[in-house]
Scaffold this motif. Structure first.
Motif, PDB file in Angstrom:
ATOM      1  N   GLU A 105       1.449   1.847   5.869  1.00  0.00           N
ATOM      2  CA  GLU A 105       0.154   1.724   5.419  1.00  0.00           C
ATOM      3  C   GLU A 105       0.007   1.223   3.816  1.00  0.00           C
ATOM      4  O   GLU A 105       0.794   1.865   3.124  1.00  0.00           O
ATOM      5  N   THR A 122      -2.115  -0.050   0.640  1.00  0.00           N
ATOM      6  CA  THR A 122      -3.288  -0.704  -0.618  1.00  0.00           C
ATOM      7  C   THR A 122      -3.848  -2.470  -0.572  1.00  0.00           C
ATOM      8  O   THR A 122      -2.435  -2.367  -0.299  1.00  0.00           O
ATOM      9  N   ALA A 163      -0.139   3.830   1.315  1.00  0.00           N
ATOM     10  CA  ALA A 163      -1.293   4.138   1.135  1.00  0.00           C
ATOM     11  C   ALA A 163      -1.421   6.187   1.532  1.00  0.00           C
ATOM     12  O   ALA A 163       0.060   6.352   2.101  1.00  0.00           O
ATOM     13  N   ARG A 164      -1.449   6.858   0.802  1.00  0.00           N
ATOM     14  CA  ARG A 164      -2.156   8.451   1.243  1.00  0.00           C
ATOM     15  C   ARG A 164      -0.027   8.746   1.180  1.00  0.00           C
ATOM     16  O   ARG A 164       0.390   9.193   1.718  1.00  0.00           O
ATOM     17  N   ASP A 200       0.774  11.654   0.125  1.00  0.00           N
ATOM     18  CA  ASP A 200       0.955  13.293   0.317  1.00  0.00           C
ATOM     19  C   ASP A 200       0.973  12.818   1.755  1.00  0.00           C
ATOM     20  O   ASP A 200       2.269  14.560   2.080  1.00  0.00           O
ATOM     21  N   ASP A 201       0.823  11.943   2.980  1.00  0.00           N
ATOM     22  CA  ASP A 201       1.045  12.389   3.895  1.00  0.00           C
ATOM     23  C   ASP A 201       2.837  11.893   4.056  1.00  0.00           C
ATOM     24  O   ASP A 201       2.976  12.680   5.094  1.00  0.00           O
ATOM     25  N   TRP A 202       2.845  11.291   3.123  1.00  0.00           N
ATOM     26  CA  TRP A 202       4.010  10.747   2.938  1.00  0.00           C
ATOM     27  C   TRP A 202       5.308  11.736   2.997  1.00  0.00           C
ATOM     28  O   TRP A 202       6.725  12.221   3.340  1.00  0.00           O
TER      29      TRP A 202
END
Length: 736
Positions: free
Chosen positions: A193, A195, A201-202, A204-206
């Motif tokens: 995903e 932006t 996007a995100r 930190d999730d990666w």
């Protein structure tokens, strides 16, 4: 989903009660050595017992359980088929399947006490003499093996009912069992995903996904534990490029030309995408990774005291480290390449099949830099592809289809070993083996998964022995994406048995559908189901992807070959129709934001024309303006159209960055009056950029009339002059 022969798929297994166990003690089997009944030496089982109750449990005895024995009245039938294994794996945790061995106190483990929430390890060694007594006259096959824990608490006195249990499968095989070619496939797939500006996007999730226990970190650690054993990576190239973007700082999209990434000459992949197993990664940051991966200590000593050290973004550091590990794995092993972005082939097939070809041909900056060329494959969730998806695969990519698609009505006892669907080679995967072991412990624990794979290989070997076949049916398993890397060593070591021969997917595919194959499968014979059709991406998502691809191509063409924005945007569009996007309501709107970004840049190239043009005759020039407000030069064409005018423009037109040019348009009008003219900007192949201007051209025929009048007047004047001269001459003669 469930195949017609009753073999449950993963969705059906999720509805079973095999995992339900309300005992006070939670037992695990973390190691079983060896993973089969040994012909010499002991059988050793290790694990943990955890108190899941609110009371303290005391005097906990841990016993082995066998699904065989000379006096066993509760033992289940020996398993010799995959269907029996699937049924056993879904058996309720409380169903009796064997008998505890309690005749020898030395063959047990004891835990004095467990407070609420406390865990303790156990180890039980079952000597060969005990194994021989239990399996004295046992037929080859797969048997139950387990562990029971019995104890007492203040509210629960000791009895003969297990207070905790764990179960798995134990193959019992003859010494002459035929070997089964077995390919294990580890996926590297993830949802991507971004932006509106193209950054991930995100982040930190990666970073969490690339950690040891994450969706991307676990497979790498699990695969590294295989050592020199064959293994195939199932890779979505878009995932590697996304991690590469993160390692480079997660920059937003840019129209500036990207620095070329030189291929890594030390990583030359073979036809199957890998080099010889055991190849060591080179030192330093691999090609395709950011130069920022170098540590501060790599800087010149003269600058060490003066150059400030910038903090390293944790996500960038994690991505750099993950890429280094991925490169070591993917350049040393077999690679199976999914279409770029792992598109939902069922949705693409129903809407626009040309997206498949685009995804198949799309380049990967990371894999290309590493020199990895993967075996082209196509598959779906749990190996399921519907008819539209199979038809969409219009090249010679290998189809990885789950065995739930091959019912016994059309395919007898087992799916075909060597076959094609059209020109597509076919490899059938075992969905049962990928579902792991029985409850109540986690089905996909390393030991539960390993024992299921061993058992699936065992029943294939035994069938070949019964049928006196020279070759046992192959076994191909696409492993779960997230595995417990802590048990990886035991997982791989337990697969070293004589009747299981590890190979890679290229080895499974080399003869499947090869020249010796006579099996051609009609895809309409497959056991398609209607389960999950609502999860397929909607046509609106695919339509939005197509619109994004069109905008990306036009933007690329006007900027020229030095720009890479077209590949970037097309890659994002393909990732936007991934199977990972199923069930997400914002899939179309996020693709729309990507398209809006591209069209906004196209909108900065405009065309202007005068409100009206009057030609003094039937032809003549007029000028229009082309304005480029981008920071890069563009090359465009002008298409001029009118119902009754011939318009000519000298194309193509190059406009420098932040500048304008005037372009002459030659017009020839066939009749007097006003003609409406439409001027449209296109790329060099004629696809509209979006900018349109209109003007009117008036053709006046007055010049021709004036000359007629002048000519007529001149003639009259000459006639009058001649008459007057004649009269004068007559008058002069008369007077003379």
């Amino acid at each position: 989903m469930r195949a017609k022969d009753g073999r449950p798929g993963r969705a059906a297994r999720a509805r079973t009660t095999a995992r339900v166990d309300d005992t006070a003690l939670t037992v695990t089997i973390d190691d079983l050595a060896p993973g089969v009944l040994p012909r010499t030496g002991p059988l050793v089982v290790r694990g943990t017992v955890t108190n899941s109750d609110l009371e303290t449990w005391r005097d906990v005895n841990v016993y082995p359980l066998f699904g065989e024995g000379p006096t066993c009245g509760t033992c289940a039938e020996v398993m010799t088929t995959s269907a029996q294994l699937s049924l056993a794996a879904s058996t309720a945790a409380t169903t009796p399947v064997g008998e505890r061995y309690t005749r020898d106190d030395r063959v047990r483990a004891q835990i004095d006490a467990l407070a609420p929430g406390q865990s303790a390890s156990y180890a039980i060694t079952v000597p060969q003499r005990v194994l021989r007594s239990i399996f004295a006259d046992s037929a080859p096959g797969v048997y139950w093996f387990g562990v029971h824990a019995l104890g007492s608490s203040d509210a629960s006195p000791r009895d003969t009912v297990a207070d905790g249990r764990a179960r798995t499968f134990l193959p019992v095989m003859p010494a002459t069992a035929p070997a089964v070619d077995t390919a294990l496939v580890l996926p590297l797939r993830a949802r991507i995903e971004r932006t509106a500006d193209g950054a991930l996007a995100r982040p930190d999730d990666w970073r969490n996904a690339m950690a040891l226990g994450g969706r991307l970190g676990s497979p790498l650690a699990f695969g590294a534990a295989a050592g020199l054993r064959p293994l195939t990576w199932l890779v979505d190239p878009a995932v590697l490029d996304a991690v590469g973007q993160l390692a480079d700082g997660n920059a937003e999209r840019s129209l500036e030309p990207a620095d070329p990434v030189e291929p890594d000459e030390d990583a030359e992949g073979g036809e199957d995408g890998g080099t010889d197993a055991g190849t060591e990664p080179t030192d330093g940051a691999p090609s395709g990774e950011p130069s920022s991966s170098a540590s501060p200590s790599d800087a010149p000593e003269d600058d060490a005291s003066t150059a400030p050290t910038e903090p390293v973004d944790p996500a960038v550091s994690a991505a750099t480290s993950w890429l280094r590990q991925a490169r070591a794995q993917l350049t040393a092993r077999s690679v199976a390449a999914l279409p770029y972005g792992d598109p939902d082939l069922a949705a693409v097939g129903d809407t626009s099949g040309r997206l498949y070809g685009l995804a198949r041909q799309h380049p990967s900056s990371v894999l290309d830099a590493w020199g990895v060329r993967g075996l082209p494959v196509a598959t779906g969730p749990d190996g399921y592809l519907d008819l539209a998806a199979i038809t969409t695969v219009d090249d010679d990519a290998t189809l990885l289809l789950g065995d739930q698609l091959f019912d016994r009505e059309n395919f007898a006892a087992a799916p075909p070993a060597d076959a094609r669907i059209g020109r597509r080679p076919l490899v059938v995967t075992s969905t049962g083996a990928a579902e792991g072991g029985p409850g109540p412990q986690e089905a996909l624990s390393p030991i539960g998964l390993r024992q299921r794979i061993l058992s699936e290989a065992a029943v294939r070997s035994l069938r070949a022995a019964r049928e006196r076949s020279a070759q046992a049916d192959r076994l191909t398993v696409v492993l779960p994406a997230q595995l417990d890397a802590a048990g990886a060593g035991a997982f791989w070591a337990g697969l070293d048995v004589p009747w299981l021969r590890l190979t890679d997917l290229a080895g499974q595919q080399s003869s499947a559908g090869g020249a010796s194959s006579t099996a051609t499968i009609d895809p309409t014979d497959l056991a398609f189901t209607s389960d999950g059709e609502d999860d397929v991406l909607s046509p609106s998502v695919v339509t939005e992807a197509l619109r994004t691809v069109r905008a990306a191509r036009v933007l690329q063409r006007i900027l020229g070959s030095e720009s890479t924005i077209g590949d970037t945007l097309v890659g994002e569009a393909l990732a936007g129709i991934s199977v990972a996007e199923r069930g997400r309501d914002d899939a179309a709107s996020r693709l729309g934001r990507t398209r809006d970004w591209a069209e906004a840049r196209l909108g900065r190239v405009r065309i202007t024309a005068p409100e009206g043009v009057t030609l003094s005759s039937g032809s003549g020039p007029f000028t229009v303006g082309v304005r480029n407000d981008l920071d890069q030069p563009v090359t465009v064409r002008i298409e001029a159209a009118s119902a009754d005018a011939d318009l000519r423009v000298r194309n193509p037109i190059t406009v420098a960055a932040r500048s304008s040019v005037s372009v002459p348009v030659e017009a020839e009008v066939g009749s007097a009056g006003v003609q409406n003219v439409t001027l449209r900007l296109t790329d060099v192949e004629g696809d509209p950029v979006g900018a349109v201007a209109t003007t009117s051209v008036r053709s006046s025929q007055v010049g021709r009339v004036i000359w007629v009048i002048i000519g007529a007047g001149g003639g009259i004047f000459l006639v009058a002059l001649a008459l007057r001269l004649r009269r004068r001459l007559r008058g002069e003669r008369a007077t003379a």
